[in-house]
Design a protein around this motif. Structure first.
Motif, mmCIF file in Angstrom:
data_model
loop_
_atom_site.group_PDB
_atom_site.id
_atom_site.type_symbol
_atom_site.label_atom_id
_atom_site.label_comp_id
_atom_site.label_asym_id
_atom_site.label_seq_id
_atom_site.Cartn_x
_atom_site.Cartn_y
_atom_site.Cartn_z
ATOM 1 N N PHE A 308 5.394 -5.654 6.034
ATOM 2 C CA PHE A 308 5.951 -3.920 6.068
ATOM 3 C C PHE A 308 7.168 -3.893 6.686
ATOM 4 C CE2 PHE A 308 5.763 -1.086 9.150
ATOM 5 C CZ PHE A 308 5.715 0.145 8.339
ATOM 6 N N ILE A 309 6.836 -5.448 8.090
ATOM 7 C CA ILE A 309 8.171 -4.697 8.924
ATOM 8 C C ILE A 309 10.004 -5.327 8.055
ATOM 9 C CG2 ILE A 309 9.118 -5.954 10.828
ATOM 10 C CD1 ILE A 309 7.051 -6.455 12.356
ATOM 11 N N SER A 310 9.550 -6.007 7.135
ATOM 12 C CA SER A 310 10.883 -6.770 6.116
ATOM 13 C C SER A 310 10.657 -5.142 5.048
ATOM 14 C CB SER A 310 10.288 -8.139 4.864
ATOM 15 O OG SER A 310 11.186 -7.953 4.606
ATOM 16 N N ASN A 319 19.452 2.657 2.793
ATOM 17 C CA ASN A 319 19.514 4.005 3.044
ATOM 18 C C ASN A 319 18.457 5.395 2.061
ATOM 19 O OD1 ASN A 319 20.618 6.236 4.653
ATOM 20 N ND2 ASN A 319 21.801 6.581 3.482
ATOM 21 N N ARG A 320 17.441 4.358 2.173
ATOM 22 C CA ARG A 320 16.303 4.519 1.099
ATOM 23 C C ARG A 320 14.988 4.859 1.271
ATOM 24 N NH1 ARG A 320 11.361 2.521 -1.084
ATOM 25 N NH2 ARG A 320 12.037 0.192 0.250
ATOM 26 N N ASP A 321 14.659 6.907 0.926
ATOM 27 C CA ASP A 321 13.983 8.031 1.343
ATOM 28 C C ASP A 321 12.385 7.053 1.480
ATOM 29 O OD1 ASP A 321 15.298 9.620 1.819
ATOM 30 O OD2 ASP A 321 14.917 10.475 -0.184
ATOM 31 N N PHE A 322 11.623 7.174 2.053
ATOM 32 C CA PHE A 322 10.278 6.217 1.812
ATOM 33 C C PHE A 322 9.353 7.377 3.134
ATOM 34 C CE2 PHE A 322 12.286 4.162 5.384
ATOM 35 C CZ PHE A 322 11.411 4.497 6.629
ATOM 36 N N THR A 323 8.631 6.757 3.096
ATOM 37 C CA THR A 323 7.174 7.144 3.830
ATOM 38 C C THR A 323 6.287 5.555 4.767
ATOM 39 O OG1 THR A 323 4.979 7.258 2.391
ATOM 40 C CG2 THR A 323 6.621 9.251 2.164
ATOM 41 N N VAL A 324 5.983 5.793 5.723
ATOM 42 C CA VAL A 324 4.598 4.386 6.500
ATOM 43 C C VAL A 324 3.759 4.808 5.358
ATOM 44 C CG1 VAL A 324 3.840 4.021 8.567
ATOM 45 C CG2 VAL A 324 5.922 5.540 8.494
ATOM 46 N N GLN A 329 0.366 1.124 1.752
ATOM 47 C CA GLN A 329 0.152 0.653 0.406
ATOM 48 C C GLN A 329 0.695 -0.143 -0.395
ATOM 49 O OE1 GLN A 329 -0.305 4.249 -2.700
ATOM 50 N NE2 GLN A 329 -1.897 4.969 -1.244
ATOM 51 N N GLU A 330 2.722 -0.281 -0.431
ATOM 52 C CA GLU A 330 2.691 -2.240 -0.774
ATOM 53 C C GLU A 330 2.271 -3.130 -0.009
ATOM 54 O OE1 GLU A 330 6.939 -0.882 -1.761
ATOM 55 O OE2 GLU A 330 7.047 1.040 -1.810
ATOM 56 N N CYS A 331 1.688 -3.155 0.577
ATOM 57 C CA CYS A 331 1.626 -4.181 1.952
ATOM 58 C C CYS A 331 0.485 -4.397 1.605
ATOM 59 C CB CYS A 331 2.229 -4.110 3.048
ATOM 60 S SG CYS A 331 3.518 -3.568 3.487
ATOM 61 N N GLY A 332 -0.991 -3.627 0.913
ATOM 62 C CA GLY A 332 -2.199 -4.334 0.306
ATOM 63 C C GLY A 332 -3.387 -3.471 0.913
ATOM 64 N N TYR A 333 -2.704 -2.171 1.519
ATOM 65 C CA TYR A 333 -3.337 -1.154 2.465
ATOM 66 C C TYR A 333 -4.242 -0.135 1.662
ATOM 67 C CZ TYR A 333 -2.512 -4.484 6.442
ATOM 68 O OH TYR A 333 -2.870 -5.087 7.122
ATOM 69 N N HIS A 334 -5.410 -0.340 1.176
ATOM 70 C CA HIS A 334 -6.040 1.396 0.675
ATOM 71 C C HIS A 334 -5.237 2.281 1.316
ATOM 72 C CE1 HIS A 334 -7.002 0.084 -2.375
ATOM 73 N NE2 HIS A 334 -7.634 -1.031 -2.663
ATOM 74 N N SER A 335 -6.539 2.424 3.229
ATOM 75 C CA SER A 335 -6.125 3.172 3.767
ATOM 76 C C SER A 335 -4.574 2.841 4.936
ATOM 77 C CB SER A 335 -7.664 2.950 4.969
ATOM 78 O OG SER A 335 -7.453 3.842 5.184
ATOM 79 N N TYR A 336 -4.262 4.066 5.597
ATOM 80 C CA TYR A 336 -3.601 4.255 6.191
ATOM 81 C C TYR A 336 -4.529 4.497 7.951
ATOM 82 C CZ TYR A 336 0.230 5.794 9.175
ATOM 83 O OH TYR A 336 1.130 6.154 10.264
ATOM 84 N N SER A 337 -5.321 4.357 8.043
ATOM 85 C CA SER A 337 -5.868 4.258 8.906
ATOM 86 C C SER A 337 -5.988 2.632 9.603
ATOM 87 C CB SER A 337 -7.154 5.155 9.500
ATOM 88 O OG SER A 337 -8.489 4.231 8.514
ATOM 89 N N LYS A 349 1.945 -2.644 19.435
ATOM 90 C CA LYS A 349 1.953 -0.806 19.581
ATOM 91 C C LYS A 349 2.107 -0.028 18.566
ATOM 92 C CE LYS A 349 6.396 -2.298 21.553
ATOM 93 N NZ LYS A 349 8.230 -2.042 21.968
ATOM 94 N N ASN A 350 1.593 1.149 18.510
ATOM 95 C CA ASN A 350 1.390 1.734 17.371
ATOM 96 C C ASN A 350 2.244 1.613 16.448
ATOM 97 O OD1 ASN A 350 3.004 4.020 18.509
ATOM 98 N ND2 ASN A 350 1.034 4.505 19.888
ATOM 99 N N VAL A 351 2.459 2.319 15.172
ATOM 100 C CA VAL A 351 3.642 2.382 14.241
ATOM 101 C C VAL A 351 5.074 2.837 14.611
ATOM 102 C CG1 VAL A 351 4.365 2.997 12.124
ATOM 103 C CG2 VAL A 351 1.574 2.248 12.353
ATOM 104 N N THR A 352 4.467 4.423 15.348
ATOM 105 C CA THR A 352 5.606 5.639 15.459
ATOM 106 C C THR A 352 6.475 5.005 16.540
ATOM 107 O OG1 THR A 352 4.039 7.302 14.904
ATOM 108 C CG2 THR A 352 6.077 8.039 16.535
ATOM 109 N N THR A 353 5.805 4.318 17.811
ATOM 110 C CA THR A 353 6.476 4.378 18.768
ATOM 111 C C THR A 353 7.372 2.591 17.908
ATOM 112 O OG1 THR A 353 4.940 4.275 20.394
ATOM 113 C CG2 THR A 353 6.085 2.573 20.980
ATOM 114 N N TRP A 354 6.590 1.999 18.042
ATOM 115 C CA TRP A 354 7.391 0.315 16.844
ATOM 116 C C TRP A 354 8.627 1.175 16.470
ATOM 117 C CZ3 TRP A 354 8.847 -1.151 12.299
ATOM 118 C CH2 TRP A 354 9.380 -2.420 12.210
ATOM 119 N N MET A 355 8.260 2.471 15.583
ATOM 120 C CA MET A 355 9.735 2.832 14.643
ATOM 121 C C MET A 355 10.636 3.598 15.562
ATOM 122 S SD MET A 355 8.265 3.715 11.127
ATOM 123 C CE MET A 355 7.683 5.231 11.884
#
Length: 360
Positions: A308-310, A319-324, A329-337, A349-355
């Protein structure tokens, strides 16, 4: 009249839920989940016996004779100890899928209560009821202790075999246990007043709804069996551990067949599938992770979070549009939680803080 309407509604709800679980093949609540047929059948049987139990106790609403009321309580309790209580314990055992637990001890545990209520009905006396209440209390305490220990063991088993824990959660089993114990308590004190009667009916509605939801959403993990490994091999490995050569070899195989091929991105990848992919067995793979002080769950999530970090840095650079959520999902997770919990566990850290820290 209001209580009678509630009573009838609970009875109808239990019957409908029982028929739904018994006769509907596909899941309505979680269509993408393959639920446990065994759990559905036990739950349907339990809800069916709840309906019959309500029918059996229905005359209590109109009875005025103390002797008749007492006799019906004896007969009803004997029915419950023969059906409802054993089935609900079977449901609790079935929710824990690390191995198939034998059900015959349930009959042994319930037999003193059944015999005791039979004696009360024949003699028309409640002289031994204090003894039965004490036994029932000890039985409940024993069940709580056993379920807490078994649930902790089940949690360790899940972490050893799965990276995706959604629809396999451990805590729901304890929630079911808590609701059931509350129902048992209300059941015992129902004769004390209308408040306990209403509370018992409402508790039954909550329990019925929760059991249907759990039977629908709990993934069937029956392909795993803790006894599938040879006893001799298991005991030898436990006593001696994996040699450093074997550990190095498994590490190389994981690098070759999991990391390099990005197999870890596969949804719902479990340890049995990974062991097959690298050419070993699940038990040795589990021992390998144990020797490194981690679970299978930690290993897969570490690789996925690194991926995910990569992906995140690449998307920023391009400079590509994306959502977390898309990246997760691309990293193998069905659920965001699930991703969010894994991310915080791996990075602190949580995702928002890390970003936010990364973008500064």
């Amino acid at each position: 009249m209001i209580y009678l309407m509630l009573y009838a509604s609970v009875m109808a709800f239990s019957l409908i839920a029982s028929c739904y679980l018994l006769f509907r093949r596909a899941n309505a609540i979680a269509p993408n989940i393959t639920s446990s047929v065994r759990l559905r059948r036990f739950t349907a049987a339990f809800l069916g016996t709840i309906t019959l139990s309500y029918l059996l106790y229905l005359p209590l609403i109109y009875m005025t004779s103390v002797e008749d009321i007492q006799m019906l309580y004896f007969v009803g309790a004997m029915f419950d100890f023969l059906t409802c209580f054993p089935l609900v314990i079977a449901i609790l055992f079935t929710m824990l899928q690390d191995h198939r637990r034998p059900l015959w001890p349930i009959g042994v545990m319930m037999s003193p209560l059944v015999v005791g209520m039979m004696v009360c009905a024949i003699t028309r006396s409640d002289a031994i009821m204090p003894v039965l209440y004490a036994y029932f209390l000890l039985l409940g305490i024993g069940l709580i202790i056993y379920m807490i220990r078994a649930t902790r063991q089940y949690g360790r088993w899940l972490r050893d075999n799965y990276a995706d824990l959604e629809h396999k959660e451990v805590w729901q089993s304890l929630v079911v246990l808590a609701i059931i114990m509350m129902a048992f308590s209300l059941y015992a004190y129902e004769h004390l007043g209308l408040f306990f009667k209403y509370a018992a009916r409402i508790n039954t509605i909550i329990l019925t709804g929760f059991l249907v939801w759990r039977a629908e959403t709990l993934s069937d993990l029956s392909q795993f069996d803790s006894k599938s490994v040879s006893t001799n091999v298991a005991s030898e490995t436990i006593n001696n551990g994996l040699s450093s050569a074997v550990q190095d070899k498994i590490g190389q195989l994981l690098q070759q067949h999991c990391v390099s091929t990005q197999l870890y991105l596969q949804h719902d990848l479990n340890s049995q599938q990974l062991a097959k992919a690298i050419g070993t067995n699940r038990f040795y793979l589990s021992q390998y992770f144990s020797s490194r002080g981690q679970h299978y769950n930690d290993y897969i999530n570490e690789l996925r979070i690194q991926h995910f970090i990569s992906l995140y840095h690449k998307a920023i650079d391009d400079n590509r549009d994306f959502t977390v959520q898309q990246l997760a999902q691309e990293c193998g997770y069905h659920s965001y939680s699930t991703f969010s919990r894994a991310f915080k566990q791996q990075t602190g850290k949580n995702v928002t803080t890390w970003m936010g820290d990364t973008d500064e």
